[in-house]
Enzyme design. Structure first.
Site, PDB file in Angstrom:
ATOM      1  N   CYS A   9       4.951   7.604  16.958  1.00 45.25           N
ATOM      2  CA  CYS A   9       5.971   7.956  17.939  1.00 45.25           C
ATOM      3  C   CYS A   9       7.075   8.702  17.202  1.00 45.25           C
ATOM      4  O   CYS A   9       7.744   8.142  16.356  1.00 45.25           O
ATOM      5  CB  CYS A   9       6.502   6.676  18.580  1.00 45.25           C
ATOM      6  SG  CYS A   9       7.433   6.988  20.051  1.00 45.25           S
TER       7      CYS A   9
ATOM      8  N   GLY B 242       0.800  -1.217   0.000  1.00 48.58           N
ATOM      9  CA  GLY B 242       0.000   0.000   0.000  1.00 48.58           C
ATOM     10  C   GLY B 242       0.837   1.272   0.000  1.00 48.58           C
ATOM     11  O   GLY B 242       0.487   2.257  -0.665  1.00 48.58           O
TER      12      GLY B 242
ATOM     13  N   ALA C 160      -1.866  -6.780   0.260  1.00 54.72           N
ATOM     14  CA  ALA C 160      -2.275  -8.160   0.575  1.00 54.72           C
ATOM     15  C   ALA C 160      -2.270  -8.492   2.061  1.00 54.72           C
ATOM     16  O   ALA C 160      -3.063  -9.316   2.526  1.00 54.72           O
ATOM     17  CB  ALA C 160      -1.360  -9.141  -0.150  1.00 54.72           C
TER      18      ALA C 160
ATOM     19  N   ASN D  61      -7.931   3.662   8.576  1.00 55.97           N
ATOM     20  CA  ASN D  61      -7.301   2.554   9.288  1.00 55.97           C
ATOM     21  C   ASN D  61      -7.376   2.689  10.800  1.00 55.97           C
ATOM     22  O   ASN D  61      -7.189   1.714  11.520  1.00 55.97           O
ATOM     23  CB  ASN D  61      -5.839   2.425   8.857  1.00 55.97           C
ATOM     24  CG  ASN D  61      -5.117   3.742   8.856  1.00 55.97           C
ATOM     25  OD1 ASN D  61      -5.467   4.664   8.118  1.00 55.97           O
ATOM     26  ND2 ASN D  61      -4.111   3.865   9.695  1.00 55.97           N
TER      27      ASN D  61
ATOM     28  N   GLN E 208      -7.541  -0.725   3.420  1.00 56.65           N
ATOM     29  CA  GLN E 208      -8.307  -1.303   4.532  1.00 56.65           C
ATOM     30  C   GLN E 208      -9.634  -1.902   4.087  1.00 56.65           C
ATOM     31  O   GLN E 208     -10.306  -2.566   4.875  1.00 56.65           O
ATOM     32  CB  GLN E 208      -8.557  -0.245   5.618  1.00 56.65           C
ATOM     33  CG  GLN E 208      -7.314   0.167   6.381  1.00 56.65           C
ATOM     34  CD  GLN E 208      -6.747  -0.927   7.294  1.00 56.65           C
ATOM     35  OE1 GLN E 208      -7.424  -1.904   7.625  1.00 56.65           O
ATOM     36  NE2 GLN E 208      -5.499  -0.771   7.697  1.00 56.65           N
TER      37      GLN E 208
HETATM   38  N1  PLP Z   1      -2.934   2.773   3.620  1.00 57.98           N
HETATM   39  C1  PLP Z   1      -3.644   2.388   4.685  1.00 57.98           C
HETATM   40  C2  PLP Z   1      -5.024   2.925   4.883  1.00 57.98           C
HETATM   41  C3  PLP Z   1      -3.099   1.489   5.608  1.00 57.98           C
HETATM   42  O1  PLP Z   1      -3.816   1.114   6.660  1.00 57.98           O
HETATM   43  C4  PLP Z   1      -1.793   0.998   5.379  1.00 57.98           C
HETATM   44  C5  PLP Z   1      -1.164   0.081   6.348  1.00 57.98           C
HETATM   45  O2  PLP Z   1      -1.242   0.261   7.532  1.00 57.98           O
HETATM   46  C6  PLP Z   1      -1.099   1.433   4.245  1.00 57.98           C
HETATM   47  C7  PLP Z   1      -1.708   2.315   3.387  1.00 57.98           C
HETATM   48  C8  PLP Z   1       0.274   0.921   3.941  1.00 57.98           C
HETATM   49  O3  PLP Z   1       0.187  -0.364   3.396  1.00 57.98           O
HETATM   50  P1  PLP Z   1       1.443  -1.352   3.378  1.00 57.98           P
HETATM   51  O4  PLP Z   1       1.679  -1.771   4.800  1.00 57.98           O
HETATM   52  O5  PLP Z   1       1.032  -2.477   2.492  1.00 57.98           O
HETATM   53  O6  PLP Z   1       2.591  -0.585   2.825  1.00 57.98           O
END
Ligand code: PLP
Length: 384
Positions: free
Chosen positions: A326, A69, A194, A147, A173
């Protein structure tokens, strides 16, 4: 350990792992090679592409694979401005994941016009706020569901507010948890990953609507139809395929299961913890929330240390998290909760419970009991 941090990541499904192993052992070919070993890998990737694209209502040629993501979001934002030269303005919401917010900030530092839209107290971006940005040289990026809170945005309504703009949604998500259909949403770009759906870490994808002249942000080889350079990780892609297949097959059942458990969790927490505040509008607008997330904070947040809450729960065997990053050793309030109007203290001392299809009633009951106990102890400790 009771694991209720499934929005951070999920346990890999056994069938997913089994499907991946042959591609890590014998099937190690490079999908760009023209010999049989390479072509076998190519067939597996294209087969996965068909199934994963289909799960979002896309044509396989509209999907390219990434490392997850974060890369998907970075690629869309940065390529639209720098490589593809499609836009000169970017509009994002204040509650985006940092994988959208930080690239947007970076683009701003490099001279692009960037606007950040607020949300209302339910964490929703309003179409009216977006309407002034309806231009073909603008990229709008608004996440499908958040998220931290699980709040689902009305993407098709937001898209309709800016019919001429390019529209991206971060569906990391939502993909595999609620229906995601690129045509219904009306988006030009969509990011997926994934590992949020019991698939492997390190693989994701980007949907790019047919007809858009999208150029690679990551350059090198000509893989993924020149949209993302790098040798494709066959095992991870096959794992993603099986993960989405299982998620789609069990979508309704898992949704109902998680909603039931989340309701139970909310009931137990609200009846056992005085001065708790529920930040996920799961009761007022259940249809506007993901089935698996419950975000809570506390009215007396000034007296509670967010990090201690999470750490104490961990010591007692429950893994949960909050959205606060953090930074340099000090905990920052969650930008998502701040955007919804919560105080800095409340936005620091929040807890996100996130369930999976594998979560049980016993898990939820035990987690609620432990949470009540931890909050009670911390309250006593700060009073003394
Ligand atoms: N976007 C959202 C809404 C997410 O919750 C996350 C992961 O926490 C990401 C992007 C990043 O995805 P990835 O962990 O596959 O890089």
């Amino acid at each position: 350990m009771i694991y209720l941090d499934n929005s951070a990541t999920t346990a890999i499904d056994e069938e997913v792992l089994d499907a991946m192993l042959p591609w890590l052992r014998g099937g190690y070919g490079n999908a760009s090679s023209i010999h049989t070993v390479g072509r076998t890998a190519r067939v597996a990737i294209e087969d996965a592409r068909i199934e994963i694209a289909d799960a979002m209502g896309a044509h396989p040629a509209e999907l390219f694979f990434t490392s997850g993501g974060t890369e998907s979001n970075n690629t869309v934002l940065k390529s639209c401005v720098h490589e593809s030269l499609l836009v000169n303005r970017v509009v994002v919401s204040a509650i985006e994941h940092h994988a959208v917010l930080y690239p947007a900030e970076e683009l701003k530092r490099m001279g692009t016009e960037v606007h950040i839209l607020p949300t209302n107290s339910n964490g929703e971006v309003l179409s009216q706020a977006l309407a002034p940005y309806n231009s073909p040289t603008t990229l709008v990026s608004i996440m499908h569901a958040n998220n931290e809170t699980g709040v689902i945005q009305n993407i098709s309504a937001l898209r309709n507010a800016v019919p001429n703009a390019l529209f991206h949604t971060d569906a990391v998500q939502t993909f595999g948890k609620i229906p995601v259909d690129v045509t219904q949403l009306g988006v030009d770009f969509l990011s997926v990953s994934a590992h949020k759906i019991h698939g492997p870490k390190g693989v994701g994808g980007v949907f790019v609507k047919k007809g858009i002249d999208f150029k690679a942000h990551q350059q090198g080889g000509g893989q993924e139809r020149n949209r993302r350079a790098g040798t494709e990780p066959v095992a991870l892609i096959v794992g993603f395929q099986v993960a989405i297949r299982k998620a789609m097959l069990g979508l309704k059942e898992s949704h109902a299961h998680m909603v039931k458990l989340r309701t139970l969790l909310e009931d137990l927490l609200t009846s056992n913890i005085p001065d708790i505040r529920i930040n996920t509008p799961s009761r007022i607008h259940p249809e506007k929330t993901l089935p698996n997330i419950l975000n809570v904070s506390f009215i007396d947040a000034e007296q509670l240390d967010g990090e201690s809450l999470i750490q104490n729960m961990d010591v007692m065997g429950v893994a949960v998290s909050n959205g606060s990053a953090c930074v340099s050793g000090s905990q920052q309030p969650s930008h998502v909760l701040v955007s919804m109007g919560l105080s800095n203290a409340e936005s620091k001392a929040a807890i996100r419970f996130s369930l999976a299809r594998t979560t049980t009633k016993e898990n939820v009951v035990a987690a609620a009991t432990i949470c009540s106990e931890v909050v009670r102890k911390l309250r006593v400790a700060t009073r003394n």
